[in-house]
Scaffold this motif. Structure first.
Motif, PDB file in Angstrom:
ATOM      1  N   MET A 191       0.843  -1.194   0.000  1.00  0.00           N
ATOM      2  CA  MET A 191       0.000   0.000   0.000  1.00  0.00           C
ATOM      3  C   MET A 191       0.880   1.246   0.000  1.00  0.00           C
ATOM      4  O   MET A 191       1.763   1.395   0.836  1.00  0.00           O
ATOM      5  CB  MET A 191      -0.905   0.008   1.225  1.00  0.00           C
ATOM      6  CG  MET A 191      -2.012   1.020   1.160  1.00  0.00           C
ATOM      7  SD  MET A 191      -3.326   0.526   0.035  1.00  0.00           S
ATOM      8  CE  MET A 191      -3.960  -0.939   0.878  1.00  0.00           C
ATOM      9  N   ILE A 192       0.675   2.114  -0.985  1.00  0.00           N
ATOM     10  CA  ILE A 192       1.421   3.355  -1.096  1.00  0.00           C
ATOM     11  C   ILE A 192       0.575   4.500  -0.533  1.00  0.00           C
ATOM     12  O   ILE A 192      -0.614   4.598  -0.828  1.00  0.00           O
ATOM     13  CB  ILE A 192       1.796   3.648  -2.557  1.00  0.00           C
ATOM     14  CG1 ILE A 192       2.709   2.548  -3.103  1.00  0.00           C
ATOM     15  CG2 ILE A 192       2.472   5.009  -2.686  1.00  0.00           C
ATOM     16  CD1 ILE A 192       4.051   2.482  -2.433  1.00  0.00           C
ATOM     17  N   PHE A 193       1.200   5.362   0.275  1.00  0.00           N
ATOM     18  CA  PHE A 193       0.492   6.492   0.863  1.00  0.00           C
ATOM     19  C   PHE A 193       1.087   7.805   0.358  1.00  0.00           C
ATOM     20  O   PHE A 193       2.309   7.959   0.313  1.00  0.00           O
ATOM     21  CB  PHE A 193       0.579   6.469   2.391  1.00  0.00           C
ATOM     22  CG  PHE A 193      -0.192   5.347   3.035  1.00  0.00           C
ATOM     23  CD1 PHE A 193      -1.514   5.521   3.404  1.00  0.00           C
ATOM     24  CD2 PHE A 193       0.403   4.116   3.256  1.00  0.00           C
ATOM     25  CE1 PHE A 193      -2.231   4.491   3.985  1.00  0.00           C
ATOM     26  CE2 PHE A 193      -0.308   3.073   3.834  1.00  0.00           C
ATOM     27  CZ  PHE A 193      -1.625   3.265   4.199  1.00  0.00           C
ATOM     28  N   SER A 194       0.203   8.713  -0.025  1.00  0.00           N
ATOM     29  CA  SER A 194       0.632  10.062  -0.365  1.00  0.00           C
ATOM     30  C   SER A 194       0.835  10.859   0.915  1.00  0.00           C
ATOM     31  O   SER A 194       0.319  10.504   1.974  1.00  0.00           O
ATOM     32  CB  SER A 194      -0.410  10.740  -1.254  1.00  0.00           C
ATOM     33  OG  SER A 194      -0.156  12.117  -1.380  1.00  0.00           O
ATOM     34  N   MET A 195       1.610  11.932   0.823  1.00  0.00           N
ATOM     35  CA  MET A 195       1.756  12.822   1.975  1.00  0.00           C
ATOM     36  C   MET A 195       0.755  13.976   1.928  1.00  0.00           C
ATOM     37  O   MET A 195       0.761  14.846   2.798  1.00  0.00           O
ATOM     38  CB  MET A 195       3.187  13.371   2.033  1.00  0.00           C
ATOM     39  CG  MET A 195       4.200  12.355   2.518  1.00  0.00           C
ATOM     40  SD  MET A 195       5.832  13.073   2.807  1.00  0.00           S
ATOM     41  CE  MET A 195       6.416  13.271   1.131  1.00  0.00           C
ATOM     42  N   THR A 196      -0.094  13.998   0.911  1.00  0.00           N
ATOM     43  CA  THR A 196      -1.071  15.068   0.760  1.00  0.00           C
ATOM     44  C   THR A 196      -2.454  14.576   1.183  1.00  0.00           C
ATOM     45  O   THR A 196      -2.892  13.511   0.738  1.00  0.00           O
ATOM     46  CB  THR A 196      -1.125  15.551  -0.696  1.00  0.00           C
ATOM     47  OG1 THR A 196       0.180  15.973  -1.097  1.00  0.00           O
ATOM     48  CG2 THR A 196      -2.092  16.708  -0.852  1.00  0.00           C
ATOM     49  N   GLY A 197      -3.114  15.335   2.033  1.00  0.00           N
ATOM     50  CA  GLY A 197      -4.450  14.934   2.471  1.00  0.00           C
ATOM     51  C   GLY A 197      -5.095  16.012   3.337  1.00  0.00           C
ATOM     52  O   GLY A 197      -4.441  16.941   3.808  1.00  0.00           O
ATOM     53  N   PHE A 198      -6.395  15.850   3.536  1.00  0.00           N
ATOM     54  CA  PHE A 198      -7.169  16.788   4.357  1.00  0.00           C
ATOM     55  C   PHE A 198      -8.346  16.043   4.963  1.00  0.00           C
ATOM     56  O   PHE A 198      -8.972  15.204   4.303  1.00  0.00           O
ATOM     57  CB  PHE A 198      -7.666  17.966   3.510  1.00  0.00           C
ATOM     58  CG  PHE A 198      -8.561  18.910   4.253  1.00  0.00           C
ATOM     59  CD1 PHE A 198      -8.036  19.830   5.131  1.00  0.00           C
ATOM     60  CD2 PHE A 198      -9.946  18.858   4.085  1.00  0.00           C
ATOM     61  CE1 PHE A 198      -8.867  20.705   5.827  1.00  0.00           C
ATOM     62  CE2 PHE A 198     -10.780  19.724   4.771  1.00  0.00           C
ATOM     63  CZ  PHE A 198     -10.233  20.652   5.646  1.00  0.00           C
ATOM     64  N   ALA A 199      -8.625  16.340   6.214  1.00  0.00           N
ATOM     65  CA  ALA A 199      -9.767  15.697   6.886  1.00  0.00           C
ATOM     66  C   ALA A 199     -10.287  16.613   7.988  1.00  0.00           C
ATOM     67  O   ALA A 199      -9.533  17.410   8.563  1.00  0.00           O
ATOM     68  CB  ALA A 199      -9.363  14.347   7.470  1.00  0.00           C
ATOM     69  N   THR A 200     -11.573  16.485   8.267  1.00  0.00           N
ATOM     70  CA  THR A 200     -12.196  17.265   9.334  1.00  0.00           C
ATOM     71  C   THR A 200     -13.087  16.351  10.173  1.00  0.00           C
ATOM     72  O   THR A 200     -13.535  15.296   9.709  1.00  0.00           O
ATOM     73  CB  THR A 200     -13.059  18.412   8.775  1.00  0.00           C
ATOM     74  OG1 THR A 200     -14.141  17.860   8.005  1.00  0.00           O
ATOM     75  CG2 THR A 200     -12.222  19.343   7.911  1.00  0.00           C
ATOM     76  N   ASP A 260      -2.694   5.502  -4.205  1.00  0.00           N
ATOM     77  CA  ASP A 260      -3.053   4.577  -5.286  1.00  0.00           C
ATOM     78  C   ASP A 260      -2.951   5.267  -6.650  1.00  0.00           C
ATOM     79  O   ASP A 260      -2.502   4.670  -7.635  1.00  0.00           O
ATOM     80  CB  ASP A 260      -4.470   4.039  -5.076  1.00  0.00           C
ATOM     81  CG  ASP A 260      -4.561   3.088  -3.892  1.00  0.00           C
ATOM     82  OD1 ASP A 260      -3.516   2.546  -3.496  1.00  0.00           O
ATOM     83  OD2 ASP A 260      -5.669   2.898  -3.358  1.00  0.00           O
ATOM     84  N   LYS A 261      -3.363   6.532  -6.697  1.00  0.00           N
ATOM     85  CA  LYS A 261      -3.265   7.283  -7.952  1.00  0.00           C
ATOM     86  C   LYS A 261      -1.807   7.510  -8.343  1.00  0.00           C
ATOM     87  O   LYS A 261      -1.429   7.370  -9.515  1.00  0.00           O
ATOM     88  CB  LYS A 261      -3.992   8.619  -7.821  1.00  0.00           C
ATOM     89  CG  LYS A 261      -5.494   8.493  -7.607  1.00  0.00           C
ATOM     90  CD  LYS A 261      -6.139   9.866  -7.443  1.00  0.00           C
ATOM     91  CE  LYS A 261      -7.638   9.742  -7.180  1.00  0.00           C
ATOM     92  NZ  LYS A 261      -8.266  11.076  -6.976  1.00  0.00           N
ATOM     93  N   ASN A 295       5.092  -2.265  -5.493  1.00  0.00           N
ATOM     94  CA  ASN A 295       4.206  -3.376  -5.147  1.00  0.00           C
ATOM     95  C   ASN A 295       4.362  -3.790  -3.680  1.00  0.00           C
ATOM     96  O   ASN A 295       3.422  -4.286  -3.067  1.00  0.00           O
ATOM     97  CB  ASN A 295       4.485  -4.570  -6.058  1.00  0.00           C
ATOM     98  CG  ASN A 295       4.056  -4.308  -7.494  1.00  0.00           C
ATOM     99  OD1 ASN A 295       3.077  -3.605  -7.744  1.00  0.00           O
ATOM    100  ND2 ASN A 295       4.784  -4.846  -8.454  1.00  0.00           N
ATOM    101  N   GLN A 296       5.548  -3.579  -3.139  1.00  0.00           N
ATOM    102  CA  GLN A 296       5.783  -3.918  -1.735  1.00  0.00           C
ATOM    103  C   GLN A 296       5.030  -2.969  -0.821  1.00  0.00           C
ATOM    104  O   GLN A 296       4.458  -3.383   0.192  1.00  0.00           O
ATOM    105  CB  GLN A 296       7.277  -3.847  -1.431  1.00  0.00           C
ATOM    106  CG  GLN A 296       7.633  -4.021   0.029  1.00  0.00           C
ATOM    107  CD  GLN A 296       9.118  -3.840   0.276  1.00  0.00           C
ATOM    108  OE1 GLN A 296       9.948  -4.115  -0.580  1.00  0.00           O
ATOM    109  NE2 GLN A 296       9.462  -3.347   1.451  1.00  0.00           N
ATOM    110  N   GLY A 297       5.020  -1.669  -1.155  1.00  0.00           N
ATOM    111  CA  GLY A 297       4.290  -0.686  -0.367  1.00  0.00           C
ATOM    112  C   GLY A 297       5.003  -0.307   0.910  1.00  0.00           C
ATOM    113  O   GLY A 297       6.166  -0.654   1.134  1.00  0.00           O
ATOM    114  N   GLY A 298       4.294   0.434   1.748  1.00  0.00           N
ATOM    115  CA  GLY A 298       4.870   0.899   3.002  1.00  0.00           C
ATOM    116  C   GLY A 298       5.439   2.304   2.867  1.00  0.00           C
ATOM    117  O   GLY A 298       5.087   3.058   1.961  1.00  0.00           O
ATOM    118  N   VAL A 299       6.341   2.646   3.773  1.00  0.00           N
ATOM    119  CA  VAL A 299       7.004   3.953   3.742  1.00  0.00           C
ATOM    120  C   VAL A 299       8.208   3.841   2.802  1.00  0.00           C
ATOM    121  O   VAL A 299       9.295   3.441   3.212  1.00  0.00           O
ATOM    122  CB  VAL A 299       7.441   4.380   5.159  1.00  0.00           C
ATOM    123  CG1 VAL A 299       8.068   5.768   5.132  1.00  0.00           C
ATOM    124  CG2 VAL A 299       6.249   4.364   6.105  1.00  0.00           C
TER     125      VAL A 299
END
Length: 288
Positions: free
Chosen positions: A1-10, A151-152, A234-238
């Motif tokens: 699983m790949i994670f972006s560093m960009t995001g927003f939540a409330t 994922d994108k 494909n391995q994913g992670g940090v």
């Protein structure tokens, strides 16, 4: 699983004492940088919030803001502490007896005296629980948003890898023919200059120049680097920092191919490879 560093939540919650609203913004950063914006009444939560964010996130510039809007009727519903007021008046009288010229306390000063106004505010434990619950909810949504963005980014990188492999498939078959053609032209030129009696010298020169224009090793290393990048994705992670290093290696090989090229088509392929690597590098900067 790949994670972006960009995001927003409330996350928000309404209570009898007022409304709570918490926002988390995340952008790319080399390290984990957490900035908390908390009202004065919630400063005690900073350590717990920072610890929770640190355990859930690895990289990125994180800005967490907690807002509290009290209900106006609650703000007005305050009473004087008459016992404290009586003691304060006695102290003032004692001071004025000894120092007659001392100024009297104003109403504003009395009201601002610590503990003078009693309110029906909720206990600190209740507010702490609301704040931490909102952070957990928003953090869960933030990680989900970063995962979707990741994922994108992964799809974009895999597409660029495919395009680079296609370019390498075009370049690889051309190398032997290019070297043979270059050797033939170089031999004819050297024979014209040195004559036919210098076969050993001509052979040495041809071998030397042929090794300088042979990019077969660079093409092979590029293929290996692309395999490694795909494996990391494909391995994913940090994996952001590892991918950033691989982008440097890809760019080095693509640049070497261009510098050794004696063919217009290979030069064009080298340029397209560098463009694709740069596009990948821009996306990798956003990966955790």
């Amino acid at each position: 699983m790949i994670f972006s560093m960009t995001g927003f939540a409330t996350a928000s919650q309404q209570t009898p004492h007022g409304s709570f609203n918490l926002e988390i913004r995340s952008v790319n950063n080399r390290f984990l940088d957490i900035q908390l914006r908390l009202p004065d009444d919630f400063r005690r939560l900073e350590a717990a919030m920072r610890e929770l964010l640190t355990t859930q996130l690895s990289r990125g510039k994180i800005e967490c803001r907690l807002l509290f809007s009290p209900v106006h009727t609650v703000e007005i519903d305050q009473q004087l502490d008459h016992g404290l007021l009586e003691r304060l008046m006695q102290l003032e009288q004692t001071i004025r007896t000894r120092y007659p010229s001392a100024a009297s306390l104003t109403i504003a000063e009395i009201l601002k005296w610590p503990g003078m106004l009693e309110s029906n505010a909720a206990p600190s434990e209740e507010w702490d629980a609301v704040g931490m619950t909102l952070l957990q909810t928003a953090l869960k949504d933030l990680k989900a948003a970063r995962m979707r963005e990741g994922d994108k980014l992964k799809a974009i990188l895999l597409d660029r890898i495919l395009q680079m492999r296609q370019l390498l498939q075009v370049a690889s078959p051309r190398i032997p023919a290019l070297i043979a053609s270059f050797e033939e032209k170089l031999r004819a030129r050297l024979e014209e200059i040195l004559g036919n009696n210098e076969d050993d010298r001509i052979h040495q020169e041809i071998t030397l120049f042929a090794s300088k224009i042979d990019v077969d090793e660079e093409l092979s290393r590029l293929q290996a680097h692309l395999d490694e990048v795909e494996r990391i994705l494909n391995q994913g992670g940090v994996v952001g920092k590892r991918l950033d290093f691989m982008m440097q290696e890809l760019h080095r090989e693509a640049n070497t191919i261009g510098s050794k090229s004696v063919d217009l088509e290979i030069s064009r392929i080298s340029m397209e490879l560098k463009v694709l690597v740069e596009q990948m590098r821009e996306q990798v900067q956003n990966i955790e």
